[in-house]
Each structure stands twice: as C-alpha cells, then as structure tokens.
Enzyme design. Sequence first.
Site, PDB file in Angstrom:
ATOM      1  N   CYS A  31     -58.920   3.509 -53.499  1.00  0.00           N
ATOM      2  CA  CYS A  31     -59.419   2.413 -52.785  1.00  0.00           C
ATOM      3  C   CYS A  31     -59.139   2.605 -50.476  1.00  0.00           C
ATOM      4  O   CYS A  31     -57.929   2.471 -50.749  1.00  0.00           O
ATOM      5  CB  CYS A  31     -59.663   1.356 -52.374  1.00  0.00           C
ATOM      6  SG  CYS A  31     -59.951  -0.254 -51.220  1.00  0.00           S
ATOM      7  N   CYS A  34     -57.763  -0.213 -48.936  1.00  0.00           N
ATOM      8  CA  CYS A  34     -56.691  -0.837 -49.662  1.00  0.00           C
ATOM      9  C   CYS A  34     -55.663  -0.410 -48.816  1.00  0.00           C
ATOM     10  O   CYS A  34     -54.808  -0.275 -48.502  1.00  0.00           O
ATOM     11  CB  CYS A  34     -56.687  -0.330 -50.878  1.00  0.00           C
ATOM     12  SG  CYS A  34     -57.967  -1.271 -51.858  1.00  0.00           S
TER      13      CYS A  34
END
Length: 112
Positions: A31, A34
Amino acid sequence: MAIMNADNAEIVQAELQRGGTVLVDYGAPWCPPCKVLLPLLDELNEEYGDEVSIVKVNCDELPQLAAEAGVMSMPTVVVYKEGQPMEKLVGLRPKAVYQNVLNKHISSRTAL
C-alpha cells in the site's frame, strides 16, 4: 518503546490490555500511502516514547483483526485508550493530525 509488528492477534490484544494509549496502524506492505506513513510512525515513536505504544498490523496477514477494527481502507489508524477504541483515522493524514489525537488522549489520561 519500539514499534511492534503484530504477528498474531494475541500481540495486539495483550498490548491493548496493558492499558494506556495505543496507536494501531492497519496497513499492508504493498500500500503506497502505508509506506508514506511508516516514517511518520517512527517520528511519533521517538516523540512520545513510553507514553504511547505503536503496533503495526498487516491486514493481509491478519484480516480477521482488521475486520474486527472495521478497517475498510488502508491505512487506518485506530487510537485506543485503556483498551477501548477512541478515534479512527482512515487514509493518510498529516503528522499533526496524529499528534493532536494522541495529545488529546494522553492529556485526558493524566487528568483522571
């Protein structure tokens, strides 16, 4: 305190049961937002030290834990106080937003 990587749900549950303020980051290695959040978590860890525990949960490895926390998008950061979820921040936010949330819950702990 170092940032903990949760290998299983018991690690997260144990940290929440210890009490205090716990920031749990629900994300995944693939991600992009992230990945941007990781250095912010490192900075928060340095700034708050023992006042806040930080736990990272890989939603791909622990999908049940993510589902229990109501994670629908990553990253999702949930701040717990005394084992109870207090605030949920969905998506990447500026560092100041995380600081404001943590400050609110740390100061309320000392006011008890």
